[in-house]
Design a protein around this motif. Structure first.
Motif, PDB file in Angstrom:
ATOM      1  N   SER A   1      33.558   1.797  -6.603  1.00 46.13           N
ATOM      2  CA  SER A   1      32.860   0.521  -6.712  1.00 46.13           C
ATOM      3  C   SER A   1      33.397  -0.415  -5.626  1.00 46.13           C
ATOM      4  O   SER A   1      34.515  -0.218  -5.132  1.00 46.13           O
ATOM      5  CB  SER A   1      33.110  -0.056  -8.101  1.00 46.13           C
ATOM      6  OG  SER A   1      32.380  -1.222  -8.273  1.00 46.13           O
TER       7      SER A   1
ATOM      8  N   TRP B   1      33.007  -8.357 -11.103  1.00 43.80           N
ATOM      9  CA  TRP B   1      32.712  -6.932 -10.911  1.00 43.80           C
ATOM     10  C   TRP B   1      31.449  -6.773 -10.084  1.00 43.80           C
ATOM     11  O   TRP B   1      30.405  -7.346 -10.416  1.00 43.80           O
ATOM     12  CB  TRP B   1      32.514  -6.236 -12.258  1.00 43.80           C
ATOM     13  CG  TRP B   1      33.801  -6.014 -12.985  1.00 43.80           C
ATOM     14  CD1 TRP B   1      34.410  -6.875 -13.835  1.00 43.80           C
ATOM     15  CD2 TRP B   1      34.627  -4.860 -12.923  1.00 43.80           C
ATOM     16  NE1 TRP B   1      35.578  -6.343 -14.306  1.00 43.80           N
ATOM     17  CE2 TRP B   1      35.732  -5.091 -13.763  1.00 43.80           C
ATOM     18  CE3 TRP B   1      34.559  -3.640 -12.235  1.00 43.80           C
ATOM     19  CZ2 TRP B   1      36.748  -4.160 -13.937  1.00 43.80           C
ATOM     20  CZ3 TRP B   1      35.564  -2.716 -12.415  1.00 43.80           C
ATOM     21  CH2 TRP B   1      36.646  -2.976 -13.248  1.00 43.80           C
ATOM     22  N   GLN B   2      31.522  -5.999  -9.017  1.00 44.49           N
ATOM     23  CA  GLN B   2      30.363  -5.727  -8.169  1.00 44.49           C
ATOM     24  C   GLN B   2      29.866  -4.334  -8.554  1.00 44.49           C
ATOM     25  O   GLN B   2      30.169  -3.332  -7.909  1.00 44.49           O
ATOM     26  CB  GLN B   2      30.801  -5.764  -6.700  1.00 44.49           C
ATOM     27  CG  GLN B   2      29.688  -5.563  -5.694  1.00 44.49           C
ATOM     28  CD  GLN B   2      29.119  -6.883  -5.210  1.00 44.49           C
ATOM     29  OE1 GLN B   2      29.868  -7.807  -4.943  1.00 44.49           O
ATOM     30  NE2 GLN B   2      27.803  -6.969  -5.107  1.00 44.49           N
ATOM     31  N   LEU B   3      29.076  -4.275  -9.659  1.00 45.83           N
ATOM     32  CA  LEU B   3      28.669  -2.958 -10.175  1.00 45.83           C
ATOM     33  C   LEU B   3      27.397  -2.447  -9.503  1.00 45.83           C
ATOM     34  O   LEU B   3      27.153  -1.256  -9.461  1.00 45.83           O
ATOM     35  CB  LEU B   3      28.479  -3.035 -11.690  1.00 45.83           C
ATOM     36  CG  LEU B   3      29.755  -3.377 -12.467  1.00 45.83           C
ATOM     37  CD1 LEU B   3      29.469  -3.480 -13.939  1.00 45.83           C
ATOM     38  CD2 LEU B   3      30.837  -2.351 -12.215  1.00 45.83           C
ATOM     39  N   THR B   4      26.569  -3.356  -9.020  1.00 46.82           N
ATOM     40  CA  THR B   4      25.396  -2.951  -8.221  1.00 46.82           C
ATOM     41  C   THR B   4      25.493  -3.694  -6.889  1.00 46.82           C
ATOM     42  O   THR B   4      26.187  -4.718  -6.799  1.00 46.82           O
ATOM     43  CB  THR B   4      24.082  -3.318  -8.931  1.00 46.82           C
ATOM     44  OG1 THR B   4      24.075  -4.737  -9.161  1.00 46.82           O
ATOM     45  CG2 THR B   4      23.913  -2.594 -10.245  1.00 46.82           C
TER      46      THR B   4
ATOM     47  N   THR C   1      26.770  -9.473  -9.152  1.00 47.13           N
ATOM     48  CA  THR C   1      28.157  -9.451  -9.646  1.00 47.13           C
ATOM     49  C   THR C   1      28.143  -9.919 -11.095  1.00 47.13           C
ATOM     50  O   THR C   1      27.282 -10.695 -11.497  1.00 47.13           O
ATOM     51  CB  THR C   1      29.070 -10.382  -8.820  1.00 47.13           C
ATOM     52  OG1 THR C   1      28.522 -11.684  -8.863  1.00 47.13           O
ATOM     53  CG2 THR C   1      29.221  -9.915  -7.393  1.00 47.13           C
TER      54      THR C   1
ATOM     55  N   ARG D   1      30.236   1.314 -19.721  1.00 45.86           N
ATOM     56  CA  ARG D   1      29.474   1.202 -18.459  1.00 45.86           C
ATOM     57  C   ARG D   1      30.341   1.551 -17.266  1.00 45.86           C
ATOM     58  O   ARG D   1      29.903   2.231 -16.345  1.00 45.86           O
ATOM     59  CB  ARG D   1      28.946  -0.225 -18.312  1.00 45.86           C
ATOM     60  CG  ARG D   1      27.725  -0.490 -19.158  1.00 45.86           C
ATOM     61  CD  ARG D   1      27.389  -1.942 -19.125  1.00 45.86           C
ATOM     62  NE  ARG D   1      26.943  -2.354 -17.804  1.00 45.86           N
ATOM     63  CZ  ARG D   1      27.179  -3.565 -17.291  1.00 45.86           C
ATOM     64  NH1 ARG D   1      27.859  -4.440 -17.967  1.00 45.86           N
ATOM     65  NH2 ARG D   1      26.733  -3.891 -16.102  1.00 45.86           N
ATOM     66  N   LEU D   2      31.591   1.074 -17.283  1.00 47.18           N
ATOM     67  CA  LEU D   2      32.485   1.370 -16.161  1.00 47.18           C
ATOM     68  C   LEU D   2      32.820   2.861 -16.117  1.00 47.18           C
ATOM     69  O   LEU D   2      32.970   3.448 -15.039  1.00 47.18           O
ATOM     70  CB  LEU D   2      33.767   0.544 -16.270  1.00 47.18           C
ATOM     71  CG  LEU D   2      33.587  -0.970 -16.183  1.00 47.18           C
ATOM     72  CD1 LEU D   2      34.915  -1.676 -16.355  1.00 47.18           C
ATOM     73  CD2 LEU D   2      32.970  -1.357 -14.851  1.00 47.18           C
TER      74      LEU D   2
ATOM     75  N   LEU E   1      30.145   4.810 -14.403  1.00 47.76           N
ATOM     76  CA  LEU E   1      30.196   4.645 -12.940  1.00 47.76           C
ATOM     77  C   LEU E   1      31.495   5.199 -12.349  1.00 47.76           C
ATOM     78  O   LEU E   1      31.731   5.082 -11.151  1.00 47.76           O
ATOM     79  CB  LEU E   1      30.099   3.161 -12.588  1.00 47.76           C
ATOM     80  CG  LEU E   1      28.805   2.451 -12.963  1.00 47.76           C
ATOM     81  CD1 LEU E   1      28.980   0.949 -12.852  1.00 47.76           C
ATOM     82  CD2 LEU E   1      27.674   2.915 -12.062  1.00 47.76           C
TER      83      LEU E   1
ATOM     84  N   SER F   1      34.288   3.908 -12.643  1.00 43.76           N
ATOM     85  CA  SER F   1      35.021   2.754 -12.101  1.00 43.76           C
ATOM     86  C   SER F   1      35.928   2.138 -13.163  1.00 43.76           C
ATOM     87  O   SER F   1      36.265   0.957 -13.094  1.00 43.76           O
ATOM     88  CB  SER F   1      34.033   1.691 -11.613  1.00 43.76           C
ATOM     89  OG  SER F   1      33.266   2.187 -10.570  1.00 43.76           O
ATOM     90  N   ASP F   2      36.286   2.937 -14.149  1.00 45.73           N
ATOM     91  CA  ASP F   2      37.092   2.383 -15.246  1.00 45.73           C
ATOM     92  C   ASP F   2      38.572   2.295 -14.908  1.00 45.73           C
ATOM     93  O   ASP F   2      39.364   1.844 -15.723  1.00 45.73           O
ATOM     94  CB  ASP F   2      36.889   3.212 -16.522  1.00 45.73           C
ATOM     95  CG  ASP F   2      37.251   4.659 -16.331  1.00 45.73           C
ATOM     96  OD1 ASP F   2      37.024   5.180 -15.222  1.00 45.73           O
ATOM     97  OD2 ASP F   2      37.774   5.277 -17.266  1.00 45.73           O
TER      98      ASP F   2
END
Lengths: 244, 193
Positions: free
Chosen positions: B59, B88-91, B95, B173-174, B177, B179-180
């Motif tokens: 991420s 958090w920049q998830l997409t 943010t 969710r993390l 991705l 990204s946890d």
């Protein structure tokens, strides 16, 4: 007339000196060293020695951090020394005094935070510990949430505490609580079966009390549900606690 | 019922052997070492403001600000509480803000002296810290654990600390991705109180 004026002037100056002495003696904690004293750059034995004060130096103690004192000399150069070392070098006024010390101090109790772990994940607990005649009452809220599992609990514990040394203790006790878990949780229920449970339990703990204000320890709890139908009826959980 | 009976038996046996303090007051000589009422200002709290960057796995990096409070317990040990606002920049285009709080304990591992200029040498310390807590990201809260190594430089009652931290978050969710977990670095400016 002149002699009366002189006497009045002497009286006033005498009182001014007295007031000045009282004021300055209460503001400053100044003392002359009777032995040499090494000062460190910071409050810890890992810091290097920055200055060594010879015997006879006048020092001021300006600050304290736990067992360390910040010392300044007449040239305003300073450093840190342990309270015991300052005392050995004559930096603390010897003050032998008798006072009544409370062995059993009245207390409003302490706030206890706990991190715990059981077979379905880990969570956090917050409680209020109240002293009683032979131990402590602990009223606690627990919350554990894994990826899908949710567990909430409200419990009351009675713990009997005994000292091992001046700074360590062990305790044992029992408690009663109610818990609510979701359908993904299998703590007291089967998978897919959300439920409330009334539980009882026992606890054993070992702890450290480095100062009067704080304590930390490890404990193990064995819980059993009184109202569970056909699921796991017992849970073993580990706790790390911090109280203040 | 059998379990309850065993617990009650154990507990009554334990209470029967509990010590009773009958002495409430006793005289005591104050020696300089034991004197707790030393008339000197005591500084046991460190309060600081933190700025940094999160580097989660898989991420984009994002900024963070936070507040930390440390309490000196004993020798090199301290307790810590932190509250952070993480972005958090998830997409690529959006943010999301998350509030994370944690509590933990730390230990000052190494101490030393930093020569700055002639006549100015400042004390530094390297510390290790473990935290556990919770992060709320888009109304879903999840447990949060982290371990950090930091370097703190102090001058009188002010300090600045540079910190490197590994974190793990139990968020669905993390996790999807990947990204946890990840790293973050931060710089903290604070004061002893």
């Amino acid at each position: 007339m002149r002699s009366l004026g002189n006497e009045a002037g002497r009286g006033i100056s005498h009182w001014l000196v007295m007031i000045g002495c009282l004021l300055f003696s209460s503001l400053s904690l100044s003392q002359q060293l009777t032995g040499a004293l090494s000062l460190r750059l910071g409050p810890g034995i890992g810091y290097p020695v920055s200055i060594e004060l010879p015997s006879g130096t006048y020092i001021d103690i300006t600050q304290r951090r736990n067992t360390w004192l910040l010392i300044r000399d007449e040239r305003d150069e300073g450093g840190w020394a342990k309270i015991a070392e300052v005392g050995e070098s004559g930096g603390l006024k010897e003050r032998l005094a008798w006072r009544l010390t409370e062995l059993k101090k009245e207390s409003n109790g302490e706030v206890v935070g706990r991190w715990f772990n059981f077979n379905q994940g880990y969570g956090l607990a917050l409680g209020w510990k109240l002293p009683s005649d032979y131990g402590h009452w602990l009223f606690e809220i627990e919350k554990a949430s894994d990826a899908q599992v949710e567990w909430h609990s409200l419990a009351s514990w009675y713990l009997s505490q005994h000292n091992i040394t001046a700074h360590s203790y062990y305790s044992a006790g029992m408690g009663l609580g109610v818990a609510q878990e979701n359908s993904k949780s299998q703590i007291f229920s089967e998978y897919g079966d959300a439920q409330q449970a009334v539980y009882g339990g026992i606890e054993l703990a070992l702890g450290l009390r480095p100062t009067k204000q704080v304590n930390t320890g490890l404990s193990v709890r064995y819980l059993f549900a009184a109202s569970s139908a056909d699921a796991d009826e017992t849970v073993l959980s580990w706790y790390w606690s911090f109280g203040i | 019922m059998k379990n309850v009976f065993i617990v009650i038996c154990l507990f009554s046996a334990m209470s029967a052997h509990a010590d009773v303090d009958t002495l409430i007051y006793q005289p005591k000589i104050l020696s300089p070492e034991l004197k707790s009422d030393l008339d000197v200002a005591e500084y046991k709290w460190l309060l600081g403001l933190k700025l940094g960057q999160m580097l989660p796995e898989n991420s984009d990096s994002s900024s963070k600000i936070g507040f930390s409070a440390n309490y000196l317990i004993w020798e090199q040990w301290y307790a810590t509480a932190q509250i952070d606002l993480n972005e958090w920049q998830l997409t690529p285009n959006t943010t999301e803000s998350a509030i994370a709080w944690s509590v933990g304990a730390g230990y000052s591992v190494l101490q030393g002296a930093a020569y700055i200029t002639d006549g100015l040498t400042l004390p530094w310390q390297m510390y290790a810290q473990l935290n556990v807590g919770e992060q709320s990201l888009k109304q879903a809260s999840s447990t949060f654990a982290s371990g950090a190594l930091g370097w703190q430089l102090s001058n009188d009652n002010n300090y600045a600390a540079l910190e490197w931290r590994h974190f793990q978050i139990n968020d669905d969710r993390l996790k999807q991705l990947n990204s946890d977990k990840g790293y973050e670095w931060s710089i903290t400016f604070g004061k002893y109180f």
